[in-house]
Design an enzyme around this catalytic site. Structure first.
Site, PDB file in Angstrom:
ATOM      1  N   GLN A 272       0.881  -1.112   0.154  1.00  0.00           N
ATOM      2  CA  GLN A 272       0.111  -0.053   0.148  1.00  0.00           C
ATOM      3  C   GLN A 272       0.874   1.568   0.162  1.00  0.00           C
ATOM      4  O   GLN A 272       1.846   1.448   0.828  1.00  0.00           O
ATOM      5  CB  GLN A 272      -0.972   0.009   1.208  1.00  0.00           C
ATOM      6  CG  GLN A 272      -0.569   0.241   2.629  1.00  0.00           C
ATOM      7  CD  GLN A 272      -1.667   0.305   4.286  1.00  0.00           C
ATOM      8  OE1 GLN A 272      -1.417  -0.995   4.328  1.00  0.00           O
ATOM      9  NE2 GLN A 272      -1.556   1.717   4.335  1.00  0.00           N
TER      10      GLN A 272
ATOM     11  N   SER B 191      -5.082   3.784   2.099  1.00  0.00           N
ATOM     12  CA  SER B 191      -5.163   2.314   1.142  1.00  0.00           C
ATOM     13  C   SER B 191      -4.908   1.368   1.230  1.00  0.00           C
ATOM     14  O   SER B 191      -4.907   0.511   0.230  1.00  0.00           O
ATOM     15  CB  SER B 191      -3.968   3.321  -0.171  1.00  0.00           C
ATOM     16  OG  SER B 191      -3.296   2.439   0.227  1.00  0.00           O
ATOM     17  N   CYS B 192      -5.524   0.862   2.690  1.00  0.00           N
ATOM     18  CA  CYS B 192      -4.649  -1.339   2.442  1.00  0.00           C
ATOM     19  C   CYS B 192      -6.069  -1.413   2.151  1.00  0.00           C
ATOM     20  O   CYS B 192      -5.810  -2.760   1.331  1.00  0.00           O
ATOM     21  CB  CYS B 192      -4.812  -1.448   4.065  1.00  0.00           C
ATOM     22  SG  CYS B 192      -6.347  -1.127   5.103  1.00  0.00           S
ATOM     23  N   GLY B 193      -7.133  -1.354   1.891  1.00  0.00           N
ATOM     24  CA  GLY B 193      -8.503  -1.975   1.184  1.00  0.00           C
ATOM     25  C   GLY B 193      -8.280  -2.259  -0.489  1.00  0.00           C
ATOM     26  O   GLY B 193      -7.844  -3.045  -0.493  1.00  0.00           O
TER      27      GLY B 193
ATOM     28  N   ALA C 204      -4.886  -4.630  -0.735  1.00  0.00           N
ATOM     29  CA  ALA C 204      -5.248  -5.935  -0.140  1.00  0.00           C
ATOM     30  C   ALA C 204      -6.725  -6.783  -1.521  1.00  0.00           C
ATOM     31  O   ALA C 204      -5.977  -7.346  -2.305  1.00  0.00           O
ATOM     32  CB  ALA C 204      -6.111  -5.854   0.916  1.00  0.00           C
TER      33      ALA C 204
END
Length: 250
Positions: free
Chosen positions: A57, A62-64, A67
């Site tokens: 990320q 912005s991890c979503g 992922a």
């Protein structure tokens, strides 16, 4: 005028190289000289080894998107960059909320629907994930920070996770359950493809272990989490990575 043009070219080149470096893990060749013509070995920095099958990320929220890009790229054969997922989910979502708390599973569901893929959130246990044998996205709580990760495998008491902030990590069931809310986001489509990329041997390597003594709930920022990163300059041959079977490394 010429100096100004030259300077502009240098700035543009530097920006392009920076973008290229950020786009993929650093892979290089090291040449050893000796008898005959020597030998060349492909290497990857120790910093990048945990990210060999995880999209890193670029932003704290912005991890979503990272992922989701990890799930599509490494488990369903649909190469997707974090920037692509981020841009489209951000444009279609509640931008103020996204900036404040990040993406939601609903944002992911809408993105996948636009790609012709069906997905939903399910209440599951680790046993359920292991029996289904497909990778899922899970939302975990690390202190005050909520974070999306990809569950890539389950073997015995251990859970293999693709973390967009730290790369491949291994937790015990107790550790993971203490962080996880029990909701798993999974694709309905092409389950055979997902099962074929679950519990992959070379992801269960010694370099993916999480420090068992580290308290995952003792940190609440990505900056603190990245203190566990290993030095940039350590390298290991890429060919070694495929030789470690599941179960090794703790």
């Amino acid at each position: 005028m010429r100096r100004r043009r030259d300077r502009s070219r240098i700035v543009a080149l530097a920006a392009a190289l920076t973008a290229l470096a950020a786009a993929a893990p650093a892979v290089a060749q090291v040449q050893f000289y000796g008898e005959a013509s020597g030998a060349r070995v492909r290497v990857m920095t120790w910093r990048d080894i945990p990210f060999r099958t995880v999209v890193r990320q670029e932003h704290d929220y912005s991890c979503g998107s990272a992922a989701l890009a990890t799930l599509l790229t490494y488990h369903y054969g649909r190469p997707t960059t974090e920037a692509e997922a981020f841009t489209r989910m951000y444009a279609a979502g509640d931008q103020e909320t996204i900036r404040r708390v990040g993406f939601s599973m609903l944002d992911m569901k809408r993105y996948l629907a636009a790609e012709g893929l069906r997905a939903d959130g399910f209440r599951m246990s680790i046993d359920d994930i292991g029996k289904e044998g497909v990778p899922v996205i899970a939302l975990i709580q690390m202190g005050a920070y909520r974070h999306f990760v990809v569950v890539k495998g389950v073997v015995g008491d251990r859970v293999l996770v693709g973390d967009p902030a730290l790369g491949l990590r291994i937790f015990t069931r107790a550790q993971f359950n203490a962080m996880w809310n029990g909701i798993a986001f999974a694709l309905h489509d092409t389950p055979a493809v997902g099962r074929g990329r679950f519990n992959v041997a070379n992801e269960w390597s010694p370099w993916s272990t999480a420090p068992l003594r580290a308290r995952a709930d003792a940190t609440d920022t990505l900056n603190a989490l990245t203190l566990h990163q290993l030095p940039f300059y350590q390298i290991t041959p890429i060919m070694v990575l495929g030789s470690v079977a599941p179960g090794g490394g703790l």
